[in-house]
Motif scaffolding. Structure first.
Motif, PDB file in Angstrom:
ATOM      1  N   VAL A 212       0.846  -1.194   0.000  1.00 52.92           N
ATOM      2  CA  VAL A 212       0.000   0.000   0.000  1.00 52.92           C
ATOM      3  C   VAL A 212       0.884   1.247   0.000  1.00 52.92           C
ATOM      4  O   VAL A 212       1.795   1.358   0.823  1.00 52.92           O
ATOM      5  CB  VAL A 212      -0.919   0.033   1.257  1.00 52.92           C
ATOM      6  N   ASP A 213       0.628   2.164  -0.915  1.00 52.53           N
ATOM      7  CA  ASP A 213       1.351   3.447  -0.949  1.00 52.53           C
ATOM      8  C   ASP A 213       0.481   4.419  -1.737  1.00 52.53           C
ATOM      9  O   ASP A 213      -0.605   4.063  -2.200  1.00 52.53           O
ATOM     10  CB  ASP A 213       2.731   3.277  -1.608  1.00 52.53           C
ATOM     11  N   GLN A 214       0.966   5.669  -1.873  1.00 50.15           N
ATOM     12  CA  GLN A 214       0.168   6.640  -2.628  1.00 50.15           C
ATOM     13  C   GLN A 214       0.920   7.184  -3.834  1.00 50.15           C
ATOM     14  O   GLN A 214       0.420   8.058  -4.528  1.00 50.15           O
ATOM     15  CB  GLN A 214      -0.258   7.783  -1.716  1.00 50.15           C
ATOM     16  N   ILE A 215       2.149   6.708  -4.043  1.00 45.37           N
ATOM     17  CA  ILE A 215       2.953   7.223  -5.156  1.00 45.37           C
ATOM     18  C   ILE A 215       3.089   6.135  -6.221  1.00 45.37           C
ATOM     19  O   ILE A 215       3.657   5.069  -5.956  1.00 45.37           O
ATOM     20  CB  ILE A 215       4.333   7.700  -4.651  1.00 45.37           C
ATOM     21  N   PRO A 216       2.518   6.376  -7.419  1.00 39.54           N
ATOM     22  CA  PRO A 216       2.485   5.319  -8.442  1.00 39.54           C
ATOM     23  C   PRO A 216       3.865   4.756  -8.782  1.00 39.54           C
ATOM     24  O   PRO A 216       4.012   3.543  -8.932  1.00 39.54           O
ATOM     25  CB  PRO A 216       1.878   6.034  -9.664  1.00 39.54           C
ATOM     26  N   ASP A 260       4.728  -1.803   9.084  1.00 40.12           N
ATOM     27  CA  ASP A 260       4.701  -0.350   8.887  1.00 40.12           C
ATOM     28  C   ASP A 260       6.077   0.146   8.481  1.00 40.12           C
ATOM     29  O   ASP A 260       7.011   0.156   9.291  1.00 40.12           O
ATOM     30  CB  ASP A 260       4.255   0.357  10.177  1.00 40.12           C
ATOM     31  N   PHE A 261       6.183   0.574   7.220  1.00 42.84           N
ATOM     32  CA  PHE A 261       7.387   1.249   6.747  1.00 42.84           C
ATOM     33  C   PHE A 261       7.048   2.671   6.294  1.00 42.84           C
ATOM     34  O   PHE A 261       7.743   3.246   5.469  1.00 42.84           O
ATOM     35  CB  PHE A 261       8.025   0.475   5.583  1.00 42.84           C
ATOM     36  N   VAL A 262       5.930   3.211   6.819  1.00 43.22           N
ATOM     37  CA  VAL A 262       5.500   4.552   6.423  1.00 43.22           C
ATOM     38  C   VAL A 262       6.164   5.602   7.309  1.00 43.22           C
ATOM     39  O   VAL A 262       6.754   6.568   6.827  1.00 43.22           O
ATOM     40  CB  VAL A 262       3.965   4.686   6.515  1.00 43.22           C
ATOM     41  N   GLY A 263       6.058   5.380   8.625  1.00 37.00           N
ATOM     42  CA  GLY A 263       6.692   6.324   9.535  1.00 37.00           C
ATOM     43  C   GLY A 263       5.738   7.364  10.088  1.00 37.00           C
ATOM     44  O   GLY A 263       6.160   8.291  10.772  1.00 37.00           O
ATOM     45  N   PHE A 264       4.448   7.260   9.781  1.00 37.53           N
ATOM     46  CA  PHE A 264       3.455   8.124  10.407  1.00 37.53           C
ATOM     47  C   PHE A 264       2.416   7.212  11.063  1.00 37.53           C
ATOM     48  O   PHE A 264       1.910   6.297  10.432  1.00 37.53           O
ATOM     49  CB  PHE A 264       2.823   9.071   9.387  1.00 37.53           C
ATOM     50  N   TRP A 356       8.558  13.638   0.549  1.00 33.14           N
ATOM     51  CA  TRP A 356       7.346  13.098  -0.091  1.00 33.14           C
ATOM     52  C   TRP A 356       6.114  13.426   0.726  1.00 33.14           C
ATOM     53  O   TRP A 356       5.003  13.455   0.204  1.00 33.14           O
ATOM     54  CB  TRP A 356       7.464  11.578  -0.254  1.00 33.14           C
ATOM     55  N   HIS A 357       6.308  13.705   2.032  1.00 33.07           N
ATOM     56  CA  HIS A 357       5.154  13.903   2.902  1.00 33.07           C
ATOM     57  C   HIS A 357       4.427  15.179   2.512  1.00 33.07           C
ATOM     58  O   HIS A 357       5.031  16.245   2.454  1.00 33.07           O
ATOM     59  CB  HIS A 357       5.622  13.968   4.355  1.00 33.07           C
ATOM     60  N   GLY A 358       3.130  15.065   2.237  1.00 28.23           N
ATOM     61  CA  GLY A 358       2.351  16.225   1.858  1.00 28.23           C
ATOM     62  C   GLY A 358       2.557  16.655   0.419  1.00 28.23           C
ATOM     63  O   GLY A 358       2.171  17.740   0.029  1.00 28.23           O
ATOM     64  N   ARG A 359       3.220  15.820  -0.374  1.00 27.21           N
ATOM     65  CA  ARG A 359       3.438  16.138  -1.788  1.00 27.21           C
ATOM     66  C   ARG A 359       2.969  14.972  -2.641  1.00 27.21           C
ATOM     67  O   ARG A 359       2.987  13.833  -2.212  1.00 27.21           O
ATOM     68  CB  ARG A 359       4.933  16.332  -2.066  1.00 27.21           C
ATOM     69  N   ASP A 360       2.598  15.271  -3.861  1.00 26.30           N
ATOM     70  CA  ASP A 360       2.177  14.204  -4.769  1.00 26.30           C
ATOM     71  C   ASP A 360       3.267  13.849  -5.748  1.00 26.30           C
ATOM     72  O   ASP A 360       3.235  12.815  -6.388  1.00 26.30           O
ATOM     73  CB  ASP A 360       0.959  14.658  -5.592  1.00 26.30           C
ATOM     74  N   THR A 361       4.228  14.738  -5.869  1.00 24.99           N
ATOM     75  CA  THR A 361       5.080  14.670  -7.040  1.00 24.99           C
ATOM     76  C   THR A 361       6.335  13.840  -6.866  1.00 24.99           C
ATOM     77  O   THR A 361       6.880  13.363  -7.840  1.00 24.99           O
ATOM     78  CB  THR A 361       5.509  16.098  -7.440  1.00 24.99           C
ATOM     79  N   SER A 362       6.793  13.668  -5.628  1.00 19.75           N
ATOM     80  CA  SER A 362       8.095  13.030  -5.465  1.00 19.75           C
ATOM     81  C   SER A 362       8.070  11.613  -6.009  1.00 19.75           C
ATOM     82  O   SER A 362       7.206  10.817  -5.682  1.00 19.75           O
ATOM     83  CB  SER A 362       8.508  12.991  -4.005  1.00 19.75           C
ATOM     84  N   ASN A 363       9.021  11.304  -6.845  1.00 17.57           N
ATOM     85  CA  ASN A 363       9.128   9.942  -7.337  1.00 17.57           C
ATOM     86  C   ASN A 363      10.464   9.354  -6.924  1.00 17.57           C
ATOM     87  O   ASN A 363      10.975   8.442  -7.528  1.00 17.57           O
ATOM     88  CB  ASN A 363       8.965   9.909  -8.856  1.00 17.57           C
ATOM     89  N   ILE A 364      11.020   9.929  -5.866  1.00 20.97           N
ATOM     90  CA  ILE A 364      12.324   9.469  -5.390  1.00 20.97           C
ATOM     91  C   ILE A 364      12.128   8.311  -4.415  1.00 20.97           C
ATOM     92  O   ILE A 364      11.407   8.441  -3.447  1.00 20.97           O
ATOM     93  CB  ILE A 364      13.072  10.640  -4.716  1.00 20.97           C
ATOM     94  N   THR A 365      12.728   7.188  -4.703  1.00 23.23           N
ATOM     95  CA  THR A 365      12.674   6.071  -3.762  1.00 23.23           C
ATOM     96  C   THR A 365      13.775   6.280  -2.736  1.00 23.23           C
ATOM     97  O   THR A 365      13.551   6.204  -1.530  1.00 23.23           O
ATOM     98  CB  THR A 365      12.953   4.731  -4.471  1.00 23.23           C
ATOM     99  N   ARG A 366      14.979   6.506  -3.201  1.00 19.86           N
ATOM    100  CA  ARG A 366      16.123   6.768  -2.357  1.00 19.86           C
ATOM    101  C   ARG A 366      17.028   7.732  -3.104  1.00 19.86           C
ATOM    102  O   ARG A 366      17.390   7.468  -4.247  1.00 19.86           O
ATOM    103  CB  ARG A 366      16.934   5.484  -2.167  1.00 19.86           C
ATOM    104  N   ALA A 367      17.379   8.829  -2.447  1.00 21.61           N
ATOM    105  CA  ALA A 367      18.404   9.698  -3.003  1.00 21.61           C
ATOM    106  C   ALA A 367      19.719   9.378  -2.304  1.00 21.61           C
ATOM    107  O   ALA A 367      19.731   9.062  -1.122  1.00 21.61           O
ATOM    108  CB  ALA A 367      18.052  11.159  -2.787  1.00 21.61           C
ATOM    109  N   ALA A 368      20.806   9.430  -3.043  1.00 21.97           N
ATOM    110  CA  ALA A 368      22.112   9.158  -2.446  1.00 21.97           C
ATOM    111  C   ALA A 368      23.023  10.343  -2.668  1.00 21.97           C
ATOM    112  O   ALA A 368      23.001  10.964  -3.735  1.00 21.97           O
ATOM    113  CB  ALA A 368      22.728   7.908  -3.054  1.00 21.97           C
TER     114      ALA A 368
END
Ligand SMILES: [Zn+2]
Ligand SMILES: [Zn+2]
Length: 371
Positions: A212-216, A260-264, A356-368
């Motif tokens: 379950v997530d909200q980012i396609p 739970d890997f959401v954090g909220f 990503w929190h409160g945004r729809d646009t982030s498509n970053i899984t992990r930034a390094a």
């Protein structure tokens, strides 16, 4: 070797990181100086950066970050081997722990180093030796007692970078939750931990994994890592509908293990509801002290459900995580976990883009960061 290292110093939520020179300390005979090659922005780093929980920082700031990999820059005079007994030399690529169980407390005495309360330390500033306390710098000081493993040649740095937090964390967590062959698993949150948990659960023999997530883009990545079903919160907006879907996909029973890997904390009651009677809820995501939810405890009693909290892991997990990456190298696209890289100087941009929190646009899984 440079006398100084470069580090990104954090001065608190809402303030920019500042790049500072930090002294490289003398290397203790049992320590290892690491030249960091990848330092990832983990979900817990975002919690600190955002200010999700009160944080007391020293006046000289804090070098944080913990998910990383690198090369041996200098070995302490007594270090000749890695934690498996393989010879170690300068220049070797390594994965290593970032926390230090004390070895002298009630919990350590009972052989539970992962639960040692003394390894959870308060932030220390870069002027306090050994200065290089975190990943967001070009060097890291692996203190005596830290565990270190030589990285197999066939793995890229990018694939190895998440090993010492996300991957080892979900491997240990799923084991602590008692995941068994044939289980149905529910995963809330398809960030770095969630996506890697899908692959680990499948490899441990899960019959099916629901995410379950909200980012396609994240849900698509979860599928590439073996998810059988996904639920997009933006498409299935009614909680009852989501619970119904999970029941449908688990022969009416509900999930054996939910994570739970959401954090909220708001997602927790729904995850517990999606469990089968007797199921186990694995809590890893919520690290922000003081965040609260309302929970009806009778659902635990009548449903005979368990909640298992896990912080960090035992060091043996790290060597098995590296084996796992080698074994599943062609099965899953490990190089896709890190979706974006930034030089250390662009750490502020990297954090802003990872939000990503409160945004729809982030498509970053992990930034390094690649210092
Ligand atoms: Zn982490
Ligand atoms: Zn201890």
């Amino acid at each position: 070797m440079a006398e100084k290292a470069r580090a990104a110093v954090f001065f608190g939520p809402g303030k920019p990181f500042e790049i500072r020179e930090v002294p490289i300390p003398p290397i203790d005979p049992d320590a290892v100086l690491i030249r960091v090659t990848y330092a990832n922005i983990c979900g817990s780093d975002l919690h600190f950066w955002r200010g999700d929980a009160p944080l007391r920082l020293p006046d000289d700031g804090w070098i944080f970050g913990h998910e990383m990999t690198g090369r041996v820059a200098k070995l302490g005079s007594r270090v000749t081997k890695d934690s498996l007994g393989h010879p170690l030399k300068e220049g070797d690529r390594v994965a290593y722990t970032y926390f230090y169980p004390c070895g002298r407390c009630y919990v350590c005495l009972h052989n539970e180093p992962a639960n040692c309360p003394n390894k959870l330390e308060r932030p220390v500033g870069p002027s306090t030796p050994p200065h290089l306390h975190g990943a967001f710098a070009d060097h890291y000081y692996l203190r005596p007692g830290g565990q270190i493993f030589k990285v197999p040649d066939e793995l890229t740095d990018a694939a190895v970078a998440p090993v010492n937090c996300a991957l080892a964390q979900v491997m240990y967590g799923l084991q602590q939750a008692g995941l068994r062959f044939g289980d149905r698993v529910l995963i809330q949150g398809a960030g770095g931990l969630g996506v890697q948990a899908v692959a680990v659960a499948k490899d441990m023999g899960a019959q099916s994994v629901i995410v379950v997530d909200q980012i396609p883009g994240r849900l698509e990545l979860a599928k590439a890592f073996g998810a059988d079903h996904t639920i997009n919160l933006k498409e299935v907006t009614d909680r009852r509908e989501r619970v119904k879907l999970v029941r449908q996909w688990t022969d009416g029973a509900g999930a054996d293990v939910a994570c739970d890997f959401v954090g909220f904390p708001q997602v927790i009651p729904e995850g517990i509801e999606m469990l089968r009677a007797g199921g186990t809820y694995l809590e890893i995501g919520n690290i922000s002290r003081g965040a609260k939810i309302e929970l009806d405890p009778s659902t635990l009693v009548w449903g005979a459900k368990k909640i298992v909290g896990v912080i960090q892991y035992e060091p043996w997990v790290l060597s098995r995580a590296l084996d796992f990456l080698v074994r599943t190298k062609s099965r899953w696209p490990w190089d896709r976990i890190i979706s974006h890289t930034y030089p250390l100087e662009q750490i502020n941009e990297a954090f802003a883009a990872s939000e990503w929190h409160g945004r729809d646009t982030s498509n970053i899984t992990r930034a390094a960061l690649t210092p």
